[in-house]
Design an enzyme around this catalytic site. Structure first.
Site, PDB file in Angstrom:
ATOM      1  N   LYS A   1       0.861  -1.184   0.000  1.00  0.00           N
ATOM      2  CA  LYS A   1       0.000   0.000   0.000  1.00  0.00           C
ATOM      3  C   LYS A   1       0.900   1.236   0.000  1.00  0.00           C
ATOM      4  O   LYS A   1       1.701   1.435   0.913  1.00  0.00           O
ATOM      5  CB  LYS A   1      -0.899  -0.008   1.237  1.00  0.00           C
ATOM      6  CG  LYS A   1      -1.719   1.267   1.349  1.00  0.00           C
ATOM      7  CD  LYS A   1      -2.748   1.184   2.444  1.00  0.00           C
ATOM      8  CE  LYS A   1      -3.456   2.511   2.622  1.00  0.00           C
ATOM      9  NZ  LYS A   1      -4.453   2.478   3.688  1.00  0.00           N
TER      10      LYS A   1
ATOM     11  N   LYS B   1      -2.237  -1.536  -3.805  1.00  0.00           N
ATOM     12  CA  LYS B   1      -3.094  -0.348  -3.759  1.00  0.00           C
ATOM     13  C   LYS B   1      -2.247   0.907  -3.868  1.00  0.00           C
ATOM     14  O   LYS B   1      -1.251   0.992  -3.151  1.00  0.00           O
ATOM     15  CB  LYS B   1      -3.837  -0.382  -2.428  1.00  0.00           C
ATOM     16  CG  LYS B   1      -4.663   0.823  -2.138  1.00  0.00           C
ATOM     17  CD  LYS B   1      -5.266   0.687  -0.770  1.00  0.00           C
ATOM     18  CE  LYS B   1      -5.920   2.012  -0.431  1.00  0.00           C
ATOM     19  NZ  LYS B   1      -6.254   2.114   0.949  1.00  0.00           N
TER      20      LYS B   1
END
Ligand code: PBG
Length: 306
Positions: free
Chosen positions: A179, A232
Site C-alpha cells: 500500500k 493499492k
C-alpha cells in the site's frame, strides 16, 4: 472472433464494492468527490448491499465512520462499534453476501492517523494491539474476511494470532501488503473523514518509487499468515500487481482507489473520455496485470454492464 481469442474476462464476482457506513437512520449522504457513492446508515447500507448482491458482485468491504473519535481509536475495536453493527446487519439481512472489513484506525482517531501517537509519531507496536482487537471484533460480528490497511509492521502476525486465539482460525486475512503513500486517496479521506490532522502517512505507507520493497512487504505478510495480498492503488501500480502475481501463489487483489475512480468520473463528465469504456478498460487492465479480485467503486456499474 475477438471474443474467442480474448485473454482476459471480467466477471461481477471479481469485484468488491467499498461502502461507507455512518451512525443514524435513513442517511444517504452523497460524497461530492465520488459521484454515485454515499455515506450510508445501516438501513441504507443493507439496501445497497442487496443491490450489489443481486448484480452478482463478489462482495463488499466496509469502512466505518463513527460520530465519536478519540486519541485511542476506541470505536475501531468496540463490539458495538459502527462497523461491527453493520456487519451483523448485513449477515442477517443479506444472507450469502461476502462481507470484508477494512481493519484500520484512521477513521476512528481524532488526529486521523492509523495508530497510537507518541511524541508526534505513530507507535507501531501499541497500534498492533488495537488492530488485533479490531479484527477479532469484526470476526465476532460475522465478517468473512478481514483486510488490514494500516501498514504497521507485524500486523498480519498479530491479527492472525489474535484471531486464532479467539477461535477464528478459519477467517482469512486479505492484507493490504503493498500500500503506497498515494495522492490518489484524496476523495476517500473526504468520504471517510480520515485525513491526518498533521503530517502524512509516509512513515508507514510505501514510497511510490519502490517496487522491490513491495515484493519484500508481500513476502513478509505471507510469512506472518496472510491468505491474499493486495496492491493499492491499482492503475499506477500495474507492475506491482504483475510482480505479486508472478512471485506468489495466492489470490492477488488490487484496489482501484477513490482518486482513480474520481478522475475517470471527472473526465467523463467533462465529455473528455467515455465513462463506460474507460471503466471497463481500467478494470480489464487491472485484471490482465494479475489481480483476480478488484476492489472498485465501479463494482455495481461494471457488473450491470457485464
Ligand atoms: C485506511 C484506508 C485508506 C483507503 C483505504 N483504507 C485511506 C488512507 O490510507 O489514507 C483509501 C481507499 C481509497 O482511496 O479509495 N487506512
Amino acid at each position: 472472433m475477438r471474443d474467442l481469442v480474448r485473454e482476459t474476462h471480467l466477471q461481477p464476482s471479481n469485484f468488491i464494492l467499498p461502502l461507507f457506513v455512518v451512525e443514524g437512520e435513513g442517511i444517504r449522504k452523497e460524497i461530492k468527490s465520488m459521484p454515485g457513492n454515499a455515506q450510508l446508515s445501516i438501513d441504507e447500507l443493507v439496501k445497497e448491499a442487496q443491490e450489489a448482491k443481486s448484480l452478482g458482485v463478489g462482495g463488499v468491504i466496509l469502512f466505518g465512520i463513527p460520530k465519536h473519535k478519540d486519541e485511542d481509536a476506541t470505536g475501531a475495536y468496540d463490539d458495538e462499534g459502527i462497523v461491527q453493527q453493520a456487519v451483523a446487519a448485513l449477515k442477517s439481512e443479506v444472507p450469502g453476501l461476502l462481507v470484508v472489513t477494512d481493519v484500520c484506525n484512521c477513521e476512528y482517531t481524532s488526529h486521523g492517523h492509523c495508530g497510537k501517537i507518541i511524541d508526534d509519531d505513530v507507535d507501531n507496536d501499541i497500534t498492533l494491539n488495537w488492530l488485533a482487537q479490531g479484527a477479532v471484533s469484526h470476526a465476532r460480528a460475522g465478517a468473512d474476511i478481514v483486510a488490514p490497511s494500516d501498514m504497521m509492521d507485524g500486523r498480519v502476525g498479530a491479527i492472525r494470532a489474535a484471531l486464532d486465539d479467539a477461535g477464528f482460525s478459519h477467517i482469512p486475512i486479505m492484507s493490504y501488503a503493498a500500500k503506497y503513500a498515494s495522492s490518489f486517496y484524496g476523495p476517500f479521506r473526504d468520504a471517510a473523514e480520515s485525513a491526518p490532522q498533521f503530517g502524512d502517512r509516509r512513515s508507514y505507507q510505501m514510497d511510490p518509487a519502490n517496487a522491490r520493497e513491495a515484493v519484500k512487504e508481500m513476502a513478509l505478510d505471507l510469512e506472518e499468515g496472510a491468505d491474499m495480498l493486495m496492491v493499492k492503488p491499482a492503475m499506477p501500480y500495474l507492475d506491482i500487481i504483475k510482480a505479486a502475481h508472478e512471485n506468489f501463489d495466492v489470490p492477488i487483489a488490487a484496489y482501484q482507489v477513490s482518486g482513480e475512480f474520481s478522475m475517470i468520473q471527472a473526465a467523463a463528465s467533462n465529455g473528455w473520455i467515455d465513462l463506460e469504456r474507460a471503466m471497463m478498460e481500467s478494470l480489464t487492465c487491472i485484471k490482465r496485470a494479475g489481480a483476480s479480485i478488484i476492489l472498485t467503486y465501479f463494482a455495481k456499474d461494471a457488473s450491470r454492464l457485464l
